[in-house]
Motif scaffolding. Sequence first.
Motif, mmCIF file in Angstrom:
data_model
loop_
_atom_site.group_PDB
_atom_site.id
_atom_site.type_symbol
_atom_site.label_atom_id
_atom_site.label_comp_id
_atom_site.label_asym_id
_atom_site.label_seq_id
_atom_site.Cartn_x
_atom_site.Cartn_y
_atom_site.Cartn_z
ATOM 1 N N GLU A 63 0.852 -1.191 0.000
ATOM 2 C CA GLU A 63 0.000 0.000 0.000
ATOM 3 C C GLU A 63 0.888 1.240 0.000
ATOM 4 O O GLU A 63 1.953 1.249 0.627
ATOM 5 C CB GLU A 63 -0.895 0.029 1.244
ATOM 6 C CG GLU A 63 -2.060 -0.916 1.176
ATOM 7 C CD GLU A 63 -3.080 -0.642 2.279
ATOM 8 O OE1 GLU A 63 -2.730 0.053 3.251
ATOM 9 O OE2 GLU A 63 -4.208 -1.129 2.148
ATOM 10 N N HIS A 64 0.436 2.276 -0.701
ATOM 11 C CA HIS A 64 1.147 3.548 -0.686
ATOM 12 C C HIS A 64 0.147 4.662 -0.468
ATOM 13 O O HIS A 64 -1.066 4.431 -0.436
ATOM 14 C CB HIS A 64 1.914 3.747 -2.000
ATOM 15 C CG HIS A 64 3.027 2.768 -2.187
ATOM 16 N ND1 HIS A 64 4.224 2.842 -1.510
ATOM 17 C CD2 HIS A 64 3.106 1.654 -2.961
ATOM 18 C CE1 HIS A 64 5.002 1.831 -1.867
ATOM 19 N NE2 HIS A 64 4.344 1.088 -2.751
ATOM 20 N N CYS A 120 5.164 9.944 -0.335
ATOM 21 C CA CYS A 120 4.545 8.805 0.337
ATOM 22 C C CYS A 120 5.236 8.720 1.685
ATOM 23 O O CYS A 120 6.465 8.651 1.740
ATOM 24 C CB CYS A 120 4.732 7.505 -0.445
ATOM 25 S SG CYS A 120 4.105 6.061 0.467
ATOM 26 N N HIS A 125 9.539 4.887 2.897
ATOM 27 C CA HIS A 125 9.247 5.088 1.474
ATOM 28 C C HIS A 125 9.779 6.417 0.944
ATOM 29 O O HIS A 125 10.183 6.514 -0.219
ATOM 30 C CB HIS A 125 7.739 4.973 1.219
ATOM 31 C CG HIS A 125 7.207 3.587 1.438
ATOM 32 N ND1 HIS A 125 6.016 3.145 0.905
ATOM 33 C CD2 HIS A 125 7.726 2.542 2.125
ATOM 34 C CE1 HIS A 125 5.816 1.881 1.274
ATOM 35 N NE2 HIS A 125 6.835 1.499 2.017
ATOM 36 N N MET A 130 10.243 8.035 -2.856
ATOM 37 C CA MET A 130 8.838 8.363 -3.159
ATOM 38 C C MET A 130 8.514 9.823 -2.786
ATOM 39 O O MET A 130 7.865 10.108 -1.784
ATOM 40 C CB MET A 130 7.881 7.394 -2.445
ATOM 41 C CG MET A 130 7.989 5.961 -2.968
ATOM 42 S SD MET A 130 6.626 4.923 -2.414
ATOM 43 C CE MET A 130 5.243 5.604 -3.355
#
Length: 138
Positions: A63-64, A120, A125, A130
Motif C-alpha cells: 500500500e502507498h 509517500c 518510502h 517516493m
Amino acid sequence: MYATYRITILAGVIALGMTSHASWAEQTVDATLLSDSIQLGTHTVKAGPITLEVKNAAANNMEHELVVLKTDLSDDALPVSKGQVLERRLKKIGEVEDIAPGKSKRVSFKLAPGHYALICNKAGHYAAGMHTALVVTP
Ligand SMILES: [Cu+2]
C-alpha cells in the motif's frame, strides 16, 4: 457615447473572467506511485482546484499514499525522523491514504500559488525515493 464604450469593455472583462475560471476547474494531474519515485503528468499547475488522480503502480505489492505538503524546501530535503517525514513541521494540505496495489484514488484540493512537495510517508518510502515537487503558479 462614453457610457456605451465602458459597458463594452466591462462585458469583455467579465467574459475573460468566466473563461479562465472554467479552465481552473479542469486541472487534473496524474500521479503515479512507484516503489522508488512518484511520477507526475505535469509539475506545474495554475492556482485553484486541482484534482490528483493517484495510481499505485509500484511493483513491490505494498500500500502507498500521497501526502501534499506546502513547503519551500526541496522535495528531497524534508526533515525526517525514524523513516518518516515530519509532517507536523510542514504545512500539510491533505493526503490520500492506503491505496492498494494496482488501485487508484482521486482527491481534490484548492491550491494557492507556491511550492509543494508530494510524498509517500509510509515508513522508509520517502527515503526510497517516493517524493516529487509541484509548483502552483498564480
Ligand atoms: Cu509508499
